[in-house]
Design a protein around this motif. Structure first.
Motif, mmCIF file in Angstrom:
data_model
loop_
_atom_site.group_PDB
_atom_site.id
_atom_site.type_symbol
_atom_site.label_atom_id
_atom_site.label_comp_id
_atom_site.label_asym_id
_atom_site.label_seq_id
_atom_site.Cartn_x
_atom_site.Cartn_y
_atom_site.Cartn_z
ATOM 1 N N PRO A 128 0.655 -1.119 0.000
ATOM 2 C CA PRO A 128 -0.294 0.177 0.155
ATOM 3 C C PRO A 128 0.792 1.242 -0.066
ATOM 4 C CG PRO A 128 0.098 -0.828 2.322
ATOM 5 C CD PRO A 128 0.892 -1.809 1.243
ATOM 6 N N PHE A 129 2.004 1.174 0.275
ATOM 7 C CA PHE A 129 2.811 2.515 0.470
ATOM 8 C C PHE A 129 2.544 3.506 -0.786
ATOM 9 C CE2 PHE A 129 7.128 4.582 0.209
ATOM 10 C CZ PHE A 129 6.932 5.706 1.350
ATOM 11 N N LEU A 130 3.176 3.085 -1.862
ATOM 12 C CA LEU A 130 3.264 4.367 -2.744
ATOM 13 C C LEU A 130 2.026 4.466 -3.610
ATOM 14 C CD1 LEU A 130 5.603 5.802 -4.149
ATOM 15 C CD2 LEU A 130 5.659 4.274 -6.048
ATOM 16 N N TYR A 131 1.054 3.363 -3.710
ATOM 17 C CA TYR A 131 0.055 3.541 -4.381
ATOM 18 C C TYR A 131 -1.005 4.409 -3.617
ATOM 19 C CZ TYR A 131 -4.767 2.288 -6.026
ATOM 20 O OH TYR A 131 -6.182 2.638 -6.277
ATOM 21 N N TYR A 132 -0.999 4.249 -2.394
ATOM 22 C CA TYR A 132 -2.001 4.829 -1.516
ATOM 23 C C TYR A 132 -1.659 6.385 -1.305
ATOM 24 C CZ TYR A 132 -5.716 1.019 -0.916
ATOM 25 O OH TYR A 132 -6.405 0.088 -1.293
ATOM 26 N N LEU A 133 -0.370 6.381 -1.117
ATOM 27 C CA LEU A 133 0.075 8.020 -1.022
ATOM 28 C C LEU A 133 -0.191 8.703 -1.965
ATOM 29 C CD1 LEU A 133 1.834 8.955 1.379
ATOM 30 C CD2 LEU A 133 3.918 8.675 -0.027
ATOM 31 N N THR A 162 -1.119 -9.614 3.785
ATOM 32 C CA THR A 162 -0.811 -9.247 5.063
ATOM 33 C C THR A 162 0.753 -8.889 4.983
ATOM 34 O OG1 THR A 162 -2.480 -10.736 5.876
ATOM 35 C CG2 THR A 162 -0.926 -9.814 7.541
ATOM 36 N N LEU A 163 1.376 -9.632 4.527
ATOM 37 C CA LEU A 163 2.988 -9.309 4.548
ATOM 38 C C LEU A 163 3.317 -7.980 3.832
ATOM 39 C CD1 LEU A 163 4.565 -12.656 4.067
ATOM 40 C CD2 LEU A 163 4.602 -11.324 6.105
ATOM 41 N N ASN A 164 2.494 -7.653 2.846
ATOM 42 C CA ASN A 164 2.806 -6.297 2.217
ATOM 43 C C ASN A 164 2.442 -5.408 3.154
ATOM 44 O OD1 ASN A 164 3.126 -7.786 -0.291
ATOM 45 N ND2 ASN A 164 1.137 -6.908 -1.149
#
Length: 298
Positions: free
Chosen positions: A84-89, A190-192
């Motif tokens: 989720p880091f780059l996409y949702y940011l 979950t690991l992501n």
């Protein structure tokens, strides 16, 4: 529900996921009035991580999570950095700079982006229908971006539109690379979130966003983490496993942007723009052309 056929159950689970997705733009819009995109992502990531980890405990698969964490930490870090880091940011930045109705409609062009990116990554070939679908979808994007003033090519918010379009590239890239991911789907997701959490925390610290929290944004962030990033995935995954006709379930996704605009006008106080409706119609036509061509080929 046991008396229902598997296809009927699949439609119920699919509708549940679509209904949850349709509320997300409203939750984004309201929450971003109180939280920055980074703060919203940090809280939502923590909530989603607890939800997904709890599911693994209930299913008795938490041990496999620990095992895969050791075996595939590099791929988990890589996928977590993308989503989720780059996409949702980037997606939340689009919602922060555009009216939510415009950001979410433009985001729905990711399926077209995926088709074109599949050419170099998966060595797939484009068909005439793909070009027709792309023309309809990106005409819709242009109509939304210019608020209907296509002739002048004056963009109402070029940076916001850019964020929304870049988010479709990142999302499409994630799913294309995900086809080569050997981890079980729930464990991998979950690991992501596990490996994305320190990335989000470090980014928030570097940008000074670990202070000055507005508690009014907390419930919206919890809602997004629980339903957009968590439960909706479980429902959609369940629907695809139960159905014998994946296209029928996939077509439910067309309901989401239409419902989303209604929720935005009713609960977020966002007036529906004529340019959004026209652009959305073009994008839905493009997606329909693409889906129809795929079904005909099969």
């Amino acid at each position: 529900m046991s008396k229902l056929s598997h296809n009927a159950q699949a439609m119920i689970f699919g509708l549940g996921a679509v209904l949850l997705w349709s509320t997300v733009a409203t939750a984004f819009s309201i929450s971003l009035r109180h939280f920055s995109p980074t703060q919203l992502l940090l809280v939502a990531n923590v909530v989603s991580l607890f939800f997904l980890a709890s599911l693994l405990v209930i299913k008795g698969e938490f041990g496999s999570l620990m095992s895969y964490a050791k075996q595939s930490w590099k791929s988990s870090l890589f996928f977590g950095a993308i989503n989720p880091f780059l996409y949702y940011l980037i997606l939340l930045q689009a919602y922060n700079t555009l009216p939510a109705q415009e950001a979410q409609v433009i985001n729905y062009t990711w399926a077209i982006t995926l088709s074109f990116m599949a050419v170099p990554i998966l060595k797939q070939r484009l068909k005439t229908a793909d070009y027709m679908a792309a023309a309809a979808c990106y005409f819709g994007v242009l109509y939304i971006a210019t608020r209907g003033q296509i002739g002048s090519l004056e963009f109402s918010n070029a940076s916001g539109v850019s964020f929304a379009l870049v988010s479709t590239i990142i999302w499409a890239l994630y799913w294309l690379l995900n086809t080569k991911d050997k981890r079980p789907s729930l464990v991998g997701l979950t690991l992501n979130f596990v490996f994305a959490l320190p990335l989000i925390f470090i980014y928030a610290a570097l940008t000074g966003e670990l202070t000055h929290w507005d508690n009014n944004g907390l419930w919206g962030a919890i809602y997004i983490g629980l339903f957009e990033m968590g439960l909706s995935f479980v429902l959609w995954n369940k629907a695809l496993k139960l159905t014998s006709n994946a296209s029928q379930v996939a077509n439910l996704i067309f309901l989401s942007p239409l419902l989303s605009i209604v929720w935005l006008s009713q609960f977020a106080g966002e007036p529906i723009l004529h340019s959004t409706l026209v652009g959305l119609a073009c994008i839905l036509i493009g997606l329909f052309i693409q889906n129809w061509a795929k079904r005909k080929t099969k």
